[in-house]
Design an enzyme around this catalytic site. Structure first.
Site, PDB file in Angstrom:
ATOM      1  N   PRO A  56      13.974  10.329   4.996  1.00  0.00           N
ATOM      2  CA  PRO A  56      15.166   9.818   5.692  1.00  0.00           C
ATOM      3  C   PRO A  56      14.790   9.003   6.925  1.00  0.00           C
ATOM      4  O   PRO A  56      13.814   9.319   7.604  1.00  0.00           O
ATOM      5  CB  PRO A  56      15.934  11.088   6.100  1.00  0.00           C
ATOM      6  CG  PRO A  56      14.997  12.219   5.918  1.00  0.00           C
ATOM      7  CD  PRO A  56      13.912  11.784   4.992  1.00  0.00           C
ATOM      8  N   GLU A  57      15.545   7.945   7.186  1.00  0.00           N
ATOM      9  CA  GLU A  57      15.308   7.164   8.397  1.00  0.00           C
ATOM     10  C   GLU A  57      16.002   7.864   9.577  1.00  0.00           C
ATOM     11  O   GLU A  57      16.775   8.806   9.393  1.00  0.00           O
ATOM     12  CB  GLU A  57      15.823   5.734   8.200  1.00  0.00           C
ATOM     13  CG  GLU A  57      15.131   5.067   7.004  1.00  0.00           C
ATOM     14  CD  GLU A  57      14.964   3.554   7.129  1.00  0.00           C
ATOM     15  OE1 GLU A  57      15.001   3.036   8.245  1.00  0.00           O
ATOM     16  OE2 GLU A  57      14.767   2.904   6.087  1.00  0.00           O
TER      17      GLU A  57
ATOM     18  N   LYS B 216      12.127  10.946  13.875  1.00  0.00           N
ATOM     19  CA  LYS B 216      12.419  11.722  12.674  1.00  0.00           C
ATOM     20  C   LYS B 216      12.216  13.226  12.900  1.00  0.00           C
ATOM     21  O   LYS B 216      12.127  14.001  11.950  1.00  0.00           O
ATOM     22  CB  LYS B 216      11.542  11.220  11.523  1.00  0.00           C
ATOM     23  CG  LYS B 216      11.843   9.756  11.164  1.00  0.00           C
ATOM     24  CD  LYS B 216      10.985   9.246  10.040  1.00  0.00           C
ATOM     25  CE  LYS B 216      11.308   7.770   9.776  1.00  0.00           C
ATOM     26  NZ  LYS B 216      10.467   7.195   8.704  1.00  0.00           N
TER      27      LYS B 216
ATOM     28  N   ARG C 269       4.072   0.891   2.470  1.00  0.00           N
ATOM     29  CA  ARG C 269       5.331   0.883   1.701  1.00  0.00           C
ATOM     30  C   ARG C 269       5.668  -0.547   1.329  1.00  0.00           C
ATOM     31  O   ARG C 269       5.215  -1.489   1.975  1.00  0.00           O
ATOM     32  CB  ARG C 269       6.496   1.436   2.562  1.00  0.00           C
ATOM     33  CG  ARG C 269       6.229   2.733   3.294  1.00  0.00           C
ATOM     34  CD  ARG C 269       6.458   3.970   2.450  1.00  0.00           C
ATOM     35  NE  ARG C 269       7.743   3.998   1.769  1.00  0.00           N
ATOM     36  CZ  ARG C 269       8.871   4.469   2.304  1.00  0.00           C
ATOM     37  NH1 ARG C 269       8.877   4.930   3.530  1.00  0.00           N
ATOM     38  NH2 ARG C 269       9.982   4.494   1.602  1.00  0.00           N
TER      39      ARG C 269
END
Ligand code: ZN
Length: 262
Positions: A2-3, A52, A252
């Site tokens: 999750p961001e 995060k 990524r």
């Protein structure tokens, strides 16, 4: 993973649901029994999000949670199901049950331990104490591509793969440029763009970076997922119609428009 906007939303939801309540805390799986024993019966004061990372604060003890790739929460307003074999922690209070499953980290930290975690993080654009000057300072030292630097949590805390691609497109910055080569006005524009995209994410509970007017939509909630983003996972550019490039940058897949971002 999750961001940051998801983590900030969780902090708000969990604080609203559990703060000022005496909590029953257990570790059905057993792997967080020490943390559960320490927190059980305590009153939760606040839940704080930094990038995060989540910090659950009670008098005298702080629980640190990082969801990592596979961690998630499940909330139940009434009759919760029995915990699963993988339920790391179960919080109950104020008529709410919140289960934590599969986090990367979940342990009690003392003030020194919390400082150690926070010292590793760059500024968080969603926090009042997140400062653009700090972002500028941390970027200036990097020779890696700006596309990679934005995922580095020690440069900027909370940003993930979607926000980095979208913010670089909106600010028309080529993701392959060395981070330290950005001009001050570019860095400042990037910070402001990321902050406003992430704030919107916290508010809406989903990532929409395009403007409703641009899509002929009446409201953000009427925007379909396929139209919500500028470049992420797209084939052609919404502005110039040119092909979208993609490459693994910072571990990524990054998407960008070589025509618009140069
Ligand atoms: Zn384009």
């Amino acid at each position: 993973m999750p961001e940051g906007h998801v983590i900030h939303r969780l902090a708000r939801e969990h604080q609203a649901a559990l703060a000022d309540e005496a909590l029953a805390v257990s570790s059905p799986q057993g792997r967080a029994r020490a943390a559960a024993d320490e927190l059980d019966g305590m009153t939760l004061l606040a839940v704080d999000a930094v990038g995060k990372h989540l910090f659950y604060r009670s008098v005298g003890a702080t629980l640190h949670v990082h969801l990592g790739l596979f961690g998630r929460f499940r909330s139940y307003r009434s009759d919760p199901p029995p915990p699963r074999p993988t339920t790391r922690l179960r919080f109950q209070g104020g008529g709410v049950t919140i289960d934590l499953l599969g986090p990367t980290d979940c342990r009690i930290v003392d003030p020194g331990g919390e400082d150690e975690i926070r010292d590793r993080l760059g500024p968080d654009p969603l926090r009042a104490d997140g400062e653009v000057e700090e972002f500028v300072r941390r970027l200036a030292r990097r020779r890696i591509p700006i596309g990679a630097a934005l995922l580095d949590q020690s440069v900027l805390a909370g940003v993930g793969n979607i926000f980095r691609a979208e913010a670089l497109f909106v600010t028309t910055i080529d993701p392959l440029r060395p981070a330290g080569s950005l001009r001050l006005e570019e860095t400042t524009a990037l910070w402001k763009t990321i902050r406003s995209m992430m704030r919107r994410g916290v508010r809406l509970g989903r990532i929409i970076t395009r403007e409703p007017a641009e899509l002929g939509a009446r409201s953000r909630s009427s925007i379909r997922s396929a139209n919500a983003l500028y470049v992420y996972k797209r084939q052609s550019c919404v502005r110039c119609r040119g092909p979208i490039a993609s490459a693994k940058i910072g571990g990524r897949s990054l998407y960008w428009c070589p025509g618009c971002q140069s």
